[in-house]
Write a protein that holds these residues in place. Sequence first.
Motif, PDB file in Angstrom:
ATOM      1  N   ASP A  14      -1.767  -0.565  -4.145  1.00 22.86           N
ATOM      2  CA  ASP A  14      -2.987   0.418  -4.091  1.00 22.86           C
ATOM      3  C   ASP A  14      -2.595   1.693  -3.279  1.00 22.86           C
ATOM      4  O   ASP A  14      -1.433   1.748  -2.559  1.00 22.86           O
ATOM      5  CB  ASP A  14      -4.193  -0.183  -3.481  1.00 22.86           C
ATOM      6  CG  ASP A  14      -3.828  -0.817  -2.148  1.00 22.86           C
ATOM      7  OD1 ASP A  14      -2.949  -0.504  -1.424  1.00 22.86           O
ATOM      8  OD2 ASP A  14      -4.717  -1.716  -1.679  1.00 22.86           O
ATOM      9  N   THR A  28       0.649  -1.377  -0.017  1.00 22.16           N
ATOM     10  CA  THR A  28       0.049  -0.060   0.150  1.00 22.16           C
ATOM     11  C   THR A  28       0.915   1.192  -0.130  1.00 22.16           C
ATOM     12  O   THR A  28       1.879   1.391   0.840  1.00 22.16           O
ATOM     13  CB  THR A  28      -0.799   0.053   1.289  1.00 22.16           C
ATOM     14  OG1 THR A  28      -1.873  -1.219   1.226  1.00 22.16           O
ATOM     15  CG2 THR A  28      -1.888   1.228   1.145  1.00 22.16           C
ATOM     16  N   LYS A  55       1.361  -5.585   2.772  1.00 24.01           N
ATOM     17  CA  LYS A  55      -0.110  -5.930   3.366  1.00 24.01           C
ATOM     18  C   LYS A  55      -0.025  -7.256   3.946  1.00 24.01           C
ATOM     19  O   LYS A  55       0.847  -8.256   3.624  1.00 24.01           O
ATOM     20  CB  LYS A  55      -1.096  -6.351   1.799  1.00 24.01           C
ATOM     21  CG  LYS A  55      -1.276  -4.655   1.264  1.00 24.01           C
ATOM     22  CD  LYS A  55      -2.294  -5.210   0.002  1.00 24.01           C
ATOM     23  CE  LYS A  55      -2.449  -3.806  -0.589  1.00 24.01           C
ATOM     24  NZ  LYS A  55      -3.581  -3.999  -1.682  1.00 24.01           N
TER      25      LYS A  55
END
Length: 477
Positions: free
Chosen positions: A441, A401, A477
């Motif tokens: 992301d 992330t 993650k």
Amino acid sequence: MKLNLTSIAVALILPTAIFAQDSTGNYPNEFTSGSANVSPFTQESKRFNDWAISAGAGVPLMQSSDLTSIKGYGAGKNLFGWSAYLSVDKAITHAFGLKLQYDKGESRQGYVNTKDNVASPTGPGARTQYDAISILGDLNFSNLLRRVDNHSPFRWALHGYAGVGTLAYRAYRQNAGTSYNQSLITEVKPFKFGSLFGQAGAGLKYRATKSLDLEARGMYIYTGDDTFDGAGGSSYNGRVNDNPSDNLINVTLGATLNLGKHESHLFWHDPLQEMYYKLDVLADKNQDVEVCKKGDADNDGVCDDWDRQLNTPLGARVDGAGVALDADLDGVIDLYDKCVTVPGPVENNGCPLDSKSTVSDNTRVLEGIEFDLNSDRILPSNAPILNNAVNYINSSDGSYTVIGGTDTRGTNAYNQKLSERRANNVKNYLIQNGVNSGKIDAMGRGEINLKYPECEPATKCPEWKNRANRRVYFEGK
């Protein structure tokens, strides 16, 4: 003698002098330096007096003529007349000006002084009464030729003059053998074609006070007329002047009154003088700049005043902020990393365990990805770090992330949106440069999770710490 040149001269000079006095009477006494004084140029912006009135008196000597003043063709006698001048002067620059000048005088020449009323057995005597108005150029040689390394004020100045005008005169002659009979030989009215004349010369000025100059001047006057000396074009004792013009030398002593309330006249101003004064002031204020007041505790070559890593290991290469370099961003600085360009775990000295292994730790920080205040633009200096991040992420089996942050300036809502834009910009950059979009992301955390939490508020910290808080980092993650 019905000559109106005197009244004409007064009519021209008096209004000019009054204007010169009025135009300098209302200026401020002090001005700031710089473009305010010259752009736009107005009467109020002037810093120097540039108007003056000059007057003087002296002796005209007729020399280049049939009848002369000095040793008149062997007569053994020197004849002296008188002369006076009055002028209004305007300085255009520090080296050039103009004069509107009125001259009046009487020259005496020949074999006998006509004022003595004595007869001359040798030859005639003559006198010429003249009035003249002329425009003269005034060249200030002392300012024009002044050395640039001459920093001292000056009180002496050499001036050169040249100009043309109109000359009116009456020439009288006393013939040999007569003592009282003086005849009018020639009369020339002003403003006629034949009344044009020229004069040129030089003067040495002395600045007695800021308002008063004294001057010794010598001028050569070219009349353009062969009858000015009173000889009437005739020859005496076989001697005839070969020149078509009777010329004379006018030697005078005079004074110049500088008009205005400023401290100095433009002709006495060295344009570089203010620069010298400012340089002297700067030299007096110059002090040695003390660098590294806090020293360099870790000897990495970056002063502690701006060193972000005060305990850098000895021998480690550092960036401009004193942070040890980690080229592959694997958490092992290059000093200890045995695989400098390939990410690897700390327990394996920065080298990958094998081709199938994954990075074991869950968080990696992109050190150095910082942003300008209120900006989400990726700086060119960030490109090398982001390119290494591409290699790191691609070599890992995990997903990450991208997290954006801000400093503590601004509102919470504004900082949250700004951090999201920063994270998305970095995410898009990584994808455009080869990272699989499914592996990353982005999210924004605003001013939460500051790198330097003590910077709340931002005024408590130096700018480099606030800049470090304006960052993007990523977590596994």
